[in-house]
Design a protein around this motif. Sequence first.
Motif, PDB file in Angstrom:
ATOM      1  N   PHE A 100       0.841  -1.204   0.000  1.00 55.66           N
ATOM      2  CA  PHE A 100       0.000   0.000   0.000  1.00 55.66           C
ATOM      3  C   PHE A 100       0.872   1.248   0.000  1.00 55.66           C
ATOM      4  N   TYR A 160       0.290   5.370   1.178  1.00 58.26           N
ATOM      5  CA  TYR A 160      -0.545   6.384   1.811  1.00 58.26           C
ATOM      6  C   TYR A 160       0.172   7.719   1.749  1.00 58.26           C
ATOM      7  N   GLN A 207       0.279  11.670   3.645  1.00 54.81           N
ATOM      8  CA  GLN A 207      -0.131  12.430   4.834  1.00 54.81           C
ATOM      9  C   GLN A 207       0.203  13.896   4.640  1.00 54.81           C
ATOM     10  N   LEU A 247      -3.803   9.935   7.444  1.00 54.50           N
ATOM     11  CA  LEU A 247      -3.273   9.283   6.253  1.00 54.50           C
ATOM     12  C   LEU A 247      -4.389   9.052   5.235  1.00 54.50           C
ATOM     13  N   PHE A 295      -5.371   7.024   1.711  1.00 51.11           N
ATOM     14  CA  PHE A 295      -5.023   5.888   0.864  1.00 51.11           C
ATOM     15  C   PHE A 295      -4.819   6.350  -0.578  1.00 51.11           C
ATOM     16  N   LYS A 329      -3.051   0.309  -3.919  1.00 56.74           N
ATOM     17  CA  LYS A 329      -2.631  -0.950  -3.318  1.00 56.74           C
ATOM     18  C   LYS A 329      -2.342  -1.969  -4.400  1.00 56.74           C
ATOM     19  N   PHE A 361       3.960   7.355   2.775  1.00 53.31           N
ATOM     20  CA  PHE A 361       4.289   6.134   3.495  1.00 53.31           C
ATOM     21  C   PHE A 361       3.968   4.912   2.642  1.00 53.31           C
TER      22      PHE A 361
END
Lengths: 114, 115
Positions: free
Chosen positions: B34, B36, B38, B44, B46, B49, B90
Amino acid sequence: GAGVSQTPSNKVTEKGKYVELRCDPISGHTALYWYRQSLGQGPEFLIYFQGTGAADDSGLPNDRFFAVRPEGSVSTLKIQRTERGDSAVYLCASSLRAREDEQYFGPGTRLTVT
Amino acid sequence: AQSVAQPEDQVNVAEGNPLTVKCTYSVSGNPYLFWYVQYPNRGLQFLLKYITGDNLVKGSYGFEAEFNKSQTSFHLKKPSALVSDSALYFCAVRSFMEYGNKLVFGAGTILRVKS
């Protein structure tokens, strides 16, 4: 629709006090997760609920930390005898199902222990 | 051993140029991967994926990522960067064999896009 909500957004408490952090997941999401994010780091897993039961609590750092989800929706993270090292942003996430689905995160609760 | 590595603390790119944010993983089995993003003082979000199938996955805001099993990498890419893409990114892995359902996150990479 409404996303994951967390209250309070900020919490300042004195060392040794008890705190409760609340998470409202997305309606219909069966899986709920708690993570902790310290400054400059990625989120770290604390606990995962499937329905009402804690399916994995391996990330809870010690027995001062406890979480519940009594009706399979709202969850509360409880921290007893807070320590300065508990200061962090506590993130809650939910997903429709546990396995394949992405987790949707709330804005977090910033906990400061003085 | 670190499960997810983001080797760059910060990536700088000029607006309009392609961007790459790197991620490598070291878990057993067939992990789910995944990305993410921020933004400051926000949770966070999405982006995308990889579960199975096509190695190139497309996500939100024009981002895409390529899963490379032989190199155990899942780099995030975008053909043309925007200043508004500046944020903290991330990478995360879910390995049922090793960790169950939880996500294990990398340390994050700050992306700065300059006009």
